[in-house]
Scaffold this motif. Structure first.
Motif, short mmCIF file in Angstrom:
data_model
loop_
_atom_site.label_atom_id
_atom_site.label_comp_id
_atom_site.label_asym_id
_atom_site.label_seq_id
_atom_site.Cartn_x
_atom_site.Cartn_y
_atom_site.Cartn_z
N ASN A 198 8.15 -1.01 -1.52
CA ASN A 198 6.87 -0.67 -2.15
C ASN A 198 5.74 -0.59 -1.14
N VAL A 199 5.70 -1.51 -0.17
CA VAL A 199 4.64 -1.46 0.83
C VAL A 199 4.81 -0.24 1.71
N GLY A 200 6.05 0.24 1.88
CA GLY A 200 6.27 1.48 2.61
C GLY A 200 5.64 2.67 1.91
N PHE A 201 5.72 2.68 0.59
CA PHE A 201 5.06 3.74 -0.18
C PHE A 201 3.54 3.64 -0.01
N THR A 202 3.04 2.43 -0.10
CA THR A 202 1.60 2.20 0.08
C THR A 202 1.16 2.58 1.49
N ALA A 203 1.95 2.16 2.49
CA ALA A 203 1.61 2.46 3.88
C ALA A 203 1.63 3.97 4.13
N GLY A 204 2.51 4.68 3.44
CA GLY A 204 2.54 6.13 3.58
C GLY A 204 1.24 6.76 3.09
N MET A 205 0.72 6.24 2.00
CA MET A 205 -0.56 6.74 1.48
C MET A 205 -1.70 6.44 2.46
N VAL A 206 -1.73 5.21 2.95
CA VAL A 206 -2.79 4.83 3.89
C VAL A 206 -2.64 5.61 5.20
N GLY A 207 -1.41 5.75 5.68
CA GLY A 207 -1.18 6.52 6.90
C GLY A 207 -1.60 7.97 6.75
N THR A 208 -1.35 8.55 5.58
CA THR A 208 -1.77 9.93 5.32
C THR A 208 -3.29 10.06 5.39
N LEU A 209 -3.97 9.05 4.86
CA LEU A 209 -5.44 9.05 4.90
C LEU A 209 -5.93 9.03 6.35
N TYR A 210 -5.38 8.16 7.17
CA TYR A 210 -5.84 8.04 8.55
C TYR A 210 -5.48 9.28 9.37
#
Length: 426
Positions: A198-210
């Protein structure tokens, strides 16, 4: 493979000290193996090369710093993160083992002794800002180190003045960590627990933002694959022996005395949050970790894959999450789905991204556990396509690319499967 209730134990077969000793011993063993592979001077220079390497996917530390340095880096981080759990007096559960093994695995290709602490620090700052104990977010901090390459890329991947690189890398890591806790809880509802990372999914969203911000300012990193080969003769038997040891240790610690626990564990769907240590005790969990790791090792070997930093990371992550959702029964359909994809799609099972897609794609194991083998094969088949195309969004700065892809696949497939299954029951 339906979910089953919690097994009642009058007394845990292995106490808290035994579980802590297991995690520390694991980290020490990684260090000792690394020290046996290269000279101390070569390991130190290799660790330095690892520290200053922009670590976005795929960066095999066995190629960057050598096998000895890669194992020592993993072992030291395992010991340090276990020490954090001990210092905070965290009760060692399945999620604890999953978190530590995931850190250990990705410390072969992306996490190092420098870049992880900025993400952890950002989560700590969030806890302070909310006047909450850091303990509440400890596992988000551990898993959130998926975004550690943001730090390394800004510090060492651009030709800015040193002071600016250090500031930007620190700021990116701390701010990314700060964003993770509130978003991780919200995104769990997107895939309803059928994506274990789940945190990988979240990190993907945050990484996309950055990455979107980086690209809009002209900072574009070229994709790459640093991938070592030629280690199978050594690492295949080492991996097989390690997982056999886990299974044997579980039997010796009492897992064989409670066969019902292991059978119940294997009948569980694995959907989040399935903490096998709490539900079925530590020995049964160890047996499951060993046998699930052996199944994944056999797949990698017989499919012609490479045993190196990234794939070793995949095997250790599978073993870790075998304390929290994965079993030999629910990962096998996912692997079969990826194998089916190699027949109909324009790639080979031996392509590096596909080797990782198969291993880390087992994040979707709960779909097979809940809905059966056909659904699991379908999930693996679809995932093998999605994971090859979502990495461009975060440019490899989210180490858990399969967790990101798995969240998308689960969010789409699970409602469809439930709708058609409900229709058949009517």
């Amino acid at each position: 493979m339906k979910s089953s209730g919690k097994i009642g134990f009058e007394k845990a077969l292995v106490g808290e000290g035994g579980k802590v000793a297991f995690l520390f011993s694991f980290g020490i063993a990684l260090c000792l193996f690394g020290l046996s592979r290269d000279s101390f001077q070569d390991i130190l220079s290799g660790l330095w090369r690892i520290l200053i390497e922009p670590d976005y996917l795929i960066s095999d530390y066995m190629d960057v710093g050598g096998m000895g340095a890669a194992f020592v880096n993993s072992g030291l981080l395992t010991v340090l993160f276990t020490s954090i759990l001990v210092f905070l007096r965290v009760h060692i559960r399945g999620i604890s083992i999953a978190a530590v093994f995931t850190v250990a695995g990705f410390s072969f290709f992306g996490k190092n002794l420098l870049n992880v602490w900025f993400i952890v620090g950002g989560v700590w700052l969030y806890a302070r800002s909310q006047k909450e104990p850091f303990l509440k977010f400890i596992y988000i901090a551990f898993f959130g180190t998926a975004l550690a390459p943001l730090v390394s890329q800004l510090m060492f991947g651009f030709h800015f003045p040193p002071y600016l690189r250090i500031f930007l890398g620190s700021a990116a890591g701390l701010s990314a960590g700060f964003l993770l806790p509130p978003l991780a809880a919200a995104f769990l509802s997107v895939h309803h627990g059928y994506n274990l990372y789940n945190v990988g999914f979240t990190a993907g969203m945050v990484g996309t933002l950055y990455v979107s911000v980086f690209r809009s300012h002209g900072f574009i990193t070229a994709s790459r694959i640093i991938w070592s080969t030629g280690h199978n003769g050594l690492l295949f038997p080492v991996c097989a022996a390690f997982f056999l040891f886990l299974a044997a240790a579980g039997l010796l610690l009492g897992g064989g005395k409670s066969p019902g626990a292991l059978r119940s564990l294997w009948r569980h769907s694995g959907r989040l949050l399935a903490d096998f240590v709490d539900m079925f005790d530590f020995p049964a969990t160890l047996i499951n970790m060993g046998l699930t790791g052996l199944a994944a090792t056999a797949y990698l070997y017989f499919s012609g894959g490479d045993f190196n930093g990234p794939t070793l990371g995949g095997l250790l992550t599978i073993a870790g999450f075998s304390a929290m959702g994965k079993t030999p029964l629910n990962i096998t359909p996912i692997l079969l789905g990826v194998m089916l994809g190699s027949v109909t799609k324009d790639w080979s099972l031996t392509d590096p991204p596909i080797q990782l897609a198969a291993l880390f794609g087992t994040t979707l194991a709960p779909i097979a556990g809940e809905f059966g083998w056909i659904a699991g094969v379908l999930a693996g088949y679809v995932h093998s396509s999605v994971v090859l195309n979502v990495g461009v969004l975060h440019a490899g700065f989210n180490l858990y690319n399969n967790g990101f892809a798995g969240g998308i696949v689960a969010a789409i497939l699970v409602p469809l499967i439930e709708a058609f299954r409900g229709r058949e029951k009517r």
